[in-house]
Design a protein around this motif. Sequence first.
Motif, mmCIF file in Angstrom:
data_model
loop_
_atom_site.group_PDB
_atom_site.id
_atom_site.type_symbol
_atom_site.label_atom_id
_atom_site.label_comp_id
_atom_site.label_asym_id
_atom_site.label_seq_id
_atom_site.Cartn_x
_atom_site.Cartn_y
_atom_site.Cartn_z
ATOM 1 N N LYS A 235 4.700 67.392 91.948
ATOM 2 C CA LYS A 235 3.366 68.111 91.988
ATOM 3 C C LYS A 235 3.259 69.210 93.250
ATOM 4 C CE LYS A 235 1.372 64.534 89.186
ATOM 5 N NZ LYS A 235 0.353 63.543 89.432
ATOM 6 N N THR B 288 2.854 71.201 84.475
ATOM 7 C CA THR B 288 1.549 72.019 83.855
ATOM 8 C C THR B 288 0.879 71.009 82.646
ATOM 9 O OG1 THR B 288 2.241 74.178 84.684
ATOM 10 C CG2 THR B 288 0.478 74.022 83.022
ATOM 11 N N LEU C 111 -0.394 75.329 90.527
ATOM 12 C CA LEU C 111 -0.565 74.034 89.499
ATOM 13 C C LEU C 111 -2.040 73.938 89.634
ATOM 14 C CD1 LEU C 111 1.167 72.266 87.866
ATOM 15 C CD2 LEU C 111 1.332 70.716 89.685
#
Length: 562
Positions: A235, A270, A493
């Motif tokens: 991430k 995502t 993100l």
Amino acid sequence: MYRGKPKQSKVFHATAGKPLKKDSTDIFISTAAQSTEAATDTSFVISFDSKTLLDGTNGKVVEAGILVMKTSETPPTDPENVTDWDTWKNWYKWKNSGYKGSYRPTPQHYLLQARRRRSASPGESLTSYLVGVDENCDSEKDQFCNGPLEPDTAYMVVAVSCTTAGCTSTDPFGNFKTKPTSIVGAVVGGIVAAVVAIGVVVGVVVLRRRRRRKSEESDDDDEESQHEVEESVDKTVPRKITDFHEIVKDLYKDSKLLFTSEWKQLAAATVKHPAEHAVLVGNRSKNRYVNIMGYDHSRVKLLPLDEDECSDYINANYIPGYTSPREYIASQGPLSQTTVDFWRMIWEQKVPIIVMLTGLEENGVRKLDMYWPEEMNAPRQYGDLVVELINMSPLSKYTIMIFKLSLGNETRKVKHFFLPGWHDYNANLNEGDVIDFARYVRAELKPTDEGPMLVHCSAGVGRTGTYLCVDYFIQVIDNCDIEDEVDIFSYVLKMRNNRPFMVQSEKQYVFIYDAVKEMIDRKKKMLMGEQEENIYQNQGFVPEEADVENIYMNVQTGAAKM
């Protein structure tokens, strides 16, 4: 009761536009899900979302299918009209051209016929297709044939959909590689491919149901815990500022291979969130695009009117920024039926600045409905609000307008900035110009401003998300140490956690890296002793120290040309 003559109405059929441009990651299932075990030495399997490809927002889709090309080839351009669908090479012509360009492995009307067969099951949308399974194609000179591919070769795929107005294609997707020639593979490859193709669809459906079930069990008020991505997916991708120039240079190598890899990694990380309010019957017509829905947990809620449960909905979401978790509002461009709600949101949220990144039309396609008064100093009523255009200044690279909003005895001023020329799904502007524009807009914010900045394009995700990244990282670079790190991946993100599809294309993602590199280069020059005014000055923009009330001169009557 008086009964007058019945009202007469006429039905006008709007002409179709070219299908909406779609991101390839929205159409094709991740290559990670499409096991290489499904490939043979002459074929491979592709899995894609046919429902999204057949989206008829701009008109009925009359043709759709897949093109295939080697990874070394240039992607095809969108044809001007649907008759060009047949001009793409068939397998025979593609082979005899030395496998140059692209060819069409799907038959004519393939997806349309499949759609009719699935009409009884409208929720079914995942489709798998075996590329390269037909034999004896060498005799089919002028006819369709899904002929065999070269062994041990990498291929890309492109999805194409067409209305009567023309065709639109996605960017190339994937790195589908056929296996080296083997006797065993030639015998059982087709069987294995078919079995795995079914497994791909089942696996993806199970994964989606698992995520949906997980989201239903989560607490809607806990934004951080909703829909956690699998821990195996990265991430964060931090980059050292001191090394950023070389990092970007490496990302550009081999036709931006590393950029493409990071973009796919972003798509995999995502997560989609519930958008139940967006699909309520009373709210569906308020969405400009059927696939861009405001997430429930981050949506901007309007003050409800009477007892209408749908009166609090608008297609807009809060986006976290550098100083606040609600520093921005990302919104779709207003529709004629949502203009009153748009101004109501601006008033209720105490928005001080509006940034508009799309024109009213682009290439003959309506992108935005005019939501401001056309004439200067001619107040117009929008619901309970009165909006008046009191100043307008069309400058060389952007246009500034000032609106006076009135509700009862209370009045406010809202500044509106329009940056023209930014193409949908693209990043065709100079990054330095966008940086300078964003700096000037941010300088117009006052410490007394209470509400978030509102940014919109047409859908409120692609250009909007890219602009918010530029504005966010301007603040990051200005306030960080040169030895610190920046993480573009994690911020995109984070935006996507609040609104779907933020930063809509790989080109826009690359643009953000280029813009951050430019910001870092400017900061390094400043630290080396150059004066800041020489770093940030752009002759096409108004100097920051100018008196605001003096620069917004009425140079034109009537509405600005957008």
